[in-house]
Write a protein that holds these residues in place. Structure first.
Motif, PDB file in Angstrom:
ATOM      1  N   GLU A  86       0.824  -1.208   0.000  1.00 24.90           N
ATOM      2  CA  GLU A  86       0.000   0.000   0.000  1.00 24.90           C
ATOM      3  C   GLU A  86       0.863   1.265   0.000  1.00 24.90           C
ATOM      4  O   GLU A  86       1.929   1.298   0.610  1.00 24.90           O
ATOM      5  CB  GLU A  86      -0.918   0.002   1.231  1.00 24.90           C
ATOM      6  CG  GLU A  86      -2.030  -1.021   1.077  1.00 24.90           C
ATOM      7  CD  GLU A  86      -2.723  -1.332   2.397  1.00 24.90           C
ATOM      8  OE1 GLU A  86      -2.432  -0.675   3.403  1.00 24.90           O
ATOM      9  OE2 GLU A  86      -3.555  -2.263   2.391  1.00 24.90           O
ATOM     10  N   TYR A  87       0.352   2.284  -0.666  1.00 25.43           N
ATOM     11  CA  TYR A  87       1.010   3.593  -0.677  1.00 25.43           C
ATOM     12  C   TYR A  87       0.381   4.461   0.395  1.00 25.43           C
ATOM     13  O   TYR A  87      -0.842   4.434   0.584  1.00 25.43           O
ATOM     14  CB  TYR A  87       0.829   4.273  -2.034  1.00 25.43           C
ATOM     15  CG  TYR A  87       1.656   3.634  -3.125  1.00 25.43           C
ATOM     16  CD1 TYR A  87       2.880   4.173  -3.508  1.00 25.43           C
ATOM     17  CD2 TYR A  87       1.213   2.482  -3.769  1.00 25.43           C
ATOM     18  CE1 TYR A  87       3.638   3.588  -4.494  1.00 25.43           C
ATOM     19  CE2 TYR A  87       1.970   1.880  -4.759  1.00 25.43           C
ATOM     20  CZ  TYR A  87       3.178   2.439  -5.125  1.00 25.43           C
ATOM     21  OH  TYR A  87       3.931   1.846  -6.097  1.00 25.43           O
ATOM     22  N   ASP A  88       1.204   5.211   1.109  1.00 19.42           N
ATOM     23  CA  ASP A  88       0.693   6.101   2.145  1.00 19.42           C
ATOM     24  C   ASP A  88       0.057   7.320   1.485  1.00 19.42           C
ATOM     25  O   ASP A  88       0.753   8.165   0.926  1.00 19.42           O
ATOM     26  CB  ASP A  88       1.843   6.528   3.057  1.00 19.42           C
ATOM     27  CG  ASP A  88       1.358   7.384   4.211  1.00 19.42           C
ATOM     28  OD1 ASP A  88       0.125   7.535   4.364  1.00 19.42           O
ATOM     29  OD2 ASP A  88       2.211   7.903   4.948  1.00 19.42           O
ATOM     30  N   PRO A 115       5.732  -7.141  -4.515  1.00 18.45           N
ATOM     31  CA  PRO A 115       4.895  -7.078  -5.719  1.00 18.45           C
ATOM     32  C   PRO A 115       3.457  -6.784  -5.261  1.00 18.45           C
ATOM     33  O   PRO A 115       3.087  -7.172  -4.158  1.00 18.45           O
ATOM     34  CB  PRO A 115       4.985  -8.495  -6.302  1.00 18.45           C
ATOM     35  CG  PRO A 115       5.978  -9.236  -5.479  1.00 18.45           C
ATOM     36  CD  PRO A 115       6.176  -8.499  -4.203  1.00 18.45           C
ATOM     37  N   TYR A 116       2.684  -6.076  -6.039  1.00 18.10           N
ATOM     38  CA  TYR A 116       1.287  -5.865  -5.651  1.00 18.10           C
ATOM     39  C   TYR A 116       0.426  -5.716  -6.889  1.00 18.10           C
ATOM     40  O   TYR A 116       0.906  -5.297  -7.943  1.00 18.10           O
ATOM     41  CB  TYR A 116       1.122  -4.630  -4.747  1.00 18.10           C
ATOM     42  CG  TYR A 116       1.335  -3.322  -5.468  1.00 18.10           C
ATOM     43  CD1 TYR A 116       2.599  -2.756  -5.536  1.00 18.10           C
ATOM     44  CD2 TYR A 116       0.284  -2.668  -6.113  1.00 18.10           C
ATOM     45  CE1 TYR A 116       2.811  -1.588  -6.225  1.00 18.10           C
ATOM     46  CE2 TYR A 116       0.495  -1.490  -6.809  1.00 18.10           C
ATOM     47  CZ  TYR A 116       1.752  -0.965  -6.853  1.00 18.10           C
ATOM     48  OH  TYR A 116       1.965   0.189  -7.536  1.00 18.10           O
ATOM     49  N   ALA A 117      -0.821  -6.093  -6.749  1.00 17.41           N
ATOM     50  CA  ALA A 117      -1.816  -5.910  -7.818  1.00 17.41           C
ATOM     51  C   ALA A 117      -1.312  -6.427  -9.162  1.00 17.41           C
ATOM     52  O   ALA A 117      -1.522  -5.810 -10.198  1.00 17.41           O
ATOM     53  CB  ALA A 117      -2.221  -4.438  -7.911  1.00 17.41           C
ATOM     54  N   GLY A 118      -0.629  -7.562  -9.140  1.00 17.92           N
ATOM     55  CA  GLY A 118      -0.181  -8.169 -10.385  1.00 17.92           C
ATOM     56  C   GLY A 118       1.043  -7.518 -10.998  1.00 17.92           C
ATOM     57  O   GLY A 118       1.494  -7.918 -12.062  1.00 17.92           O
ATOM     58  N   ARG A 119       1.594  -6.515 -10.308  1.00 16.07           N
ATOM     59  CA  ARG A 119       2.780  -5.837 -10.831  1.00 16.07           C
ATOM     60  C   ARG A 119       4.031  -6.366 -10.133  1.00 16.07           C
ATOM     61  O   ARG A 119       3.986  -6.713  -8.958  1.00 16.07           O
ATOM     62  CB  ARG A 119       2.680  -4.326 -10.584  1.00 16.07           C
ATOM     63  CG  ARG A 119       1.558  -3.639 -11.356  1.00 16.07           C
ATOM     64  CD  ARG A 119       1.970  -2.220 -11.693  1.00 16.07           C
ATOM     65  NE  ARG A 119       3.165  -2.235 -12.510  1.00 16.07           N
ATOM     66  CZ  ARG A 119       4.104  -1.279 -12.472  1.00 16.07           C
ATOM     67  NH1 ARG A 119       3.975  -0.257 -11.679  1.00 16.07           N
ATOM     68  NH2 ARG A 119       5.162  -1.366 -13.248  1.00 16.07           N
ATOM     69  N   PRO A 120       5.170  -6.389 -10.846  1.00 14.88           N
ATOM     70  CA  PRO A 120       6.421  -6.746 -10.174  1.00 14.88           C
ATOM     71  C   PRO A 120       6.819  -5.634  -9.205  1.00 14.88           C
ATOM     72  O   PRO A 120       6.317  -4.517  -9.298  1.00 14.88           O
ATOM     73  CB  PRO A 120       7.420  -6.837 -11.334  1.00 14.88           C
ATOM     74  CG  PRO A 120       6.870  -5.928 -12.379  1.00 14.88           C
ATOM     75  CD  PRO A 120       5.377  -5.983 -12.246  1.00 14.88           C
ATOM     76  N   ARG A 121       7.704  -5.963  -8.264  1.00 15.84           N
ATOM     77  CA  ARG A 121       8.220  -4.921  -7.358  1.00 15.84           C
ATOM     78  C   ARG A 121       8.773  -3.764  -8.165  1.00 15.84           C
ATOM     79  O   ARG A 121       9.423  -3.978  -9.194  1.00 15.84           O
ATOM     80  CB  ARG A 121       9.430  -5.442  -6.593  1.00 15.84           C
ATOM     81  CG  ARG A 121       9.226  -6.449  -5.576  1.00 15.84           C
ATOM     82  CD  ARG A 121      10.620  -6.911  -5.112  1.00 15.84           C
ATOM     83  NE  ARG A 121      10.590  -8.317  -4.810  1.00 15.84           N
ATOM     84  CZ  ARG A 121      10.204  -8.790  -3.634  1.00 15.84           C
ATOM     85  NH1 ARG A 121       9.865  -7.977  -2.657  1.00 15.84           N
ATOM     86  NH2 ARG A 121      10.165 -10.084  -3.416  1.00 15.84           N
ATOM     87  N   HIS A 122       8.590  -2.562  -7.653  1.00 15.15           N
ATOM     88  CA  HIS A 122       9.156  -1.403  -8.345  1.00 15.15           C
ATOM     89  C   HIS A 122       9.246  -0.221  -7.383  1.00 15.15           C
ATOM     90  O   HIS A 122       8.546  -0.181  -6.365  1.00 15.15           O
ATOM     91  CB  HIS A 122       8.298  -1.011  -9.556  1.00 15.15           C
ATOM     92  CG  HIS A 122       6.895  -0.694  -9.198  1.00 15.15           C
ATOM     93  ND1 HIS A 122       5.925  -1.654  -9.071  1.00 15.15           N
ATOM     94  CD2 HIS A 122       6.287   0.477  -8.900  1.00 15.15           C
ATOM     95  CE1 HIS A 122       4.782  -1.089  -8.729  1.00 15.15           C
ATOM     96  NE2 HIS A 122       4.976   0.208  -8.608  1.00 15.15           N
ATOM     97  N   ILE A 123      10.116   0.682  -7.724  1.00 11.86           N
ATOM     98  CA  ILE A 123      10.286   1.930  -6.970  1.00 11.86           C
ATOM     99  C   ILE A 123      10.074   3.070  -7.956  1.00 11.86           C
ATOM    100  O   ILE A 123      10.703   3.119  -9.013  1.00 11.86           O
ATOM    101  CB  ILE A 123      11.696   2.006  -6.354  1.00 11.86           C
ATOM    102  CG1 ILE A 123      11.856   0.902  -5.300  1.00 11.86           C
ATOM    103  CG2 ILE A 123      11.952   3.385  -5.753  1.00 11.86           C
ATOM    104  CD1 ILE A 123      13.257   0.797  -4.719  1.00 11.86           C
ATOM    105  N   HIS A 124       9.170   3.975  -7.606  1.00 14.46           N
ATOM    106  CA  HIS A 124       8.925   5.145  -8.463  1.00 14.46           C
ATOM    107  C   HIS A 124       9.922   6.246  -8.144  1.00 14.46           C
ATOM    108  O   HIS A 124      10.324   6.404  -6.994  1.00 14.46           O
ATOM    109  CB  HIS A 124       7.525   5.711  -8.204  1.00 14.46           C
ATOM    110  CG  HIS A 124       6.402   4.784  -8.534  1.00 14.46           C
ATOM    111  ND1 HIS A 124       5.804   4.768  -9.770  1.00 14.46           N
ATOM    112  CD2 HIS A 124       5.744   3.863  -7.793  1.00 14.46           C
ATOM    113  CE1 HIS A 124       4.819   3.879  -9.771  1.00 14.46           C
ATOM    114  NE2 HIS A 124       4.760   3.313  -8.584  1.00 14.46           N
ATOM    115  N   VAL A 125      10.229   7.041  -9.149  1.00 14.95           N
ATOM    116  CA  VAL A 125      11.114   8.183  -8.889  1.00 14.95           C
ATOM    117  C   VAL A 125      10.910   9.276  -9.940  1.00 14.95           C
ATOM    118  O   VAL A 125      10.582   8.988 -11.102  1.00 14.95           O
ATOM    119  CB  VAL A 125      12.606   7.729  -8.860  1.00 14.95           C
ATOM    120  CG1 VAL A 125      13.074   7.194 -10.211  1.00 14.95           C
ATOM    121  CG2 VAL A 125      13.527   8.852  -8.385  1.00 14.95           C
TER     122      VAL A 125
HETATM  123 FE   FE2 Z   1       3.562   1.680  -8.057  1.00  9.14          FE
END
Ligand code: FE2
Length: 171
Positions: A86-88, A115-125
């Motif tokens: 989850e995102y804060d 991983p969440y919601a069918g997506r691979p782990r990732h970091i946004h920037v």
């Molecule tokens: Fe994301």
């Protein structure tokens, strides 16, 4: 799907890679922002929460220009999911900005996103030079992101104290 442009820029980067300047000359590709970006994060290079069930990781690297010059004072506005995926939205957990030093280097310590919601782990920037538009992209973990551009996959080592990830940006 690897685009023709990506193949071309990867080929152009090869002479630099041979000199240990991997990816210089090939700008880091953009990737979708997603729905969870929140402006106004504070300057901090450590997102780690003692209560998190997620493994700790350190992400380091540098930011360079297309001609391989280190870029100082670039801001990197990171955000990613917590150990529950989850995102804060109320506050700024797992959100923060780090800036590059005189040699263009940055460092972030955090807990691995799942991983969440069918997506691979990732970091946004969002990576931004002063006075220039931001590059919005995502970093992926090795072996998990079949659909992601290879240029956005971090290098990763497992050490006693946790995972050690490396990623160099080219603007
Ligand atoms: Fe994301």
């Amino acid at each position: 799907m690897i685009s023709r442009r990506y193949l071309l820029t990867a080929a152009l980067a090869l002479p630099f890679a041979a000199r240990g300047q991997e990816r210089c000359g090939a700008p880091t590709p953009a990737d979708v922002e997603g729905p969870f970006y929140k402006a106004g994060a504070s300057l901090r290079g450590n997102f780690i929460e003692a209560a998190s069930a997620a493994e700790k990781m350190v992400l380091t690297g540098d930011v360079r220009s297309a001609d391989c010059k280190p870029l100082a004072n670039v801001s990197l506005d990171f955000w990613h999911a917590d150990d529950k995926g989850e995102y804060d939205q109320a506050g700024y957990r797992y959100r923060g900005i780090v800036t590059t030093d005189a040699l263009g280097r940055y460092r972030l310590e955090t807990n691995m996103p799942p991983p969440y919601a069918g997506r691979p782990r990732h970091i946004h920037v969002k990576v931004q030079r002063i006075g220039a538009p931001a590059l919005t992209t995502q970093l992926y973990f090795p072996g998990e992101a079949r659909d992601a551009p290879r240029a956005l996959v971090m290098k990763m080592e497992r050490r006693l104290e946790g995972r050690f990830a490396m990623y160099d940006f080219v603007l």
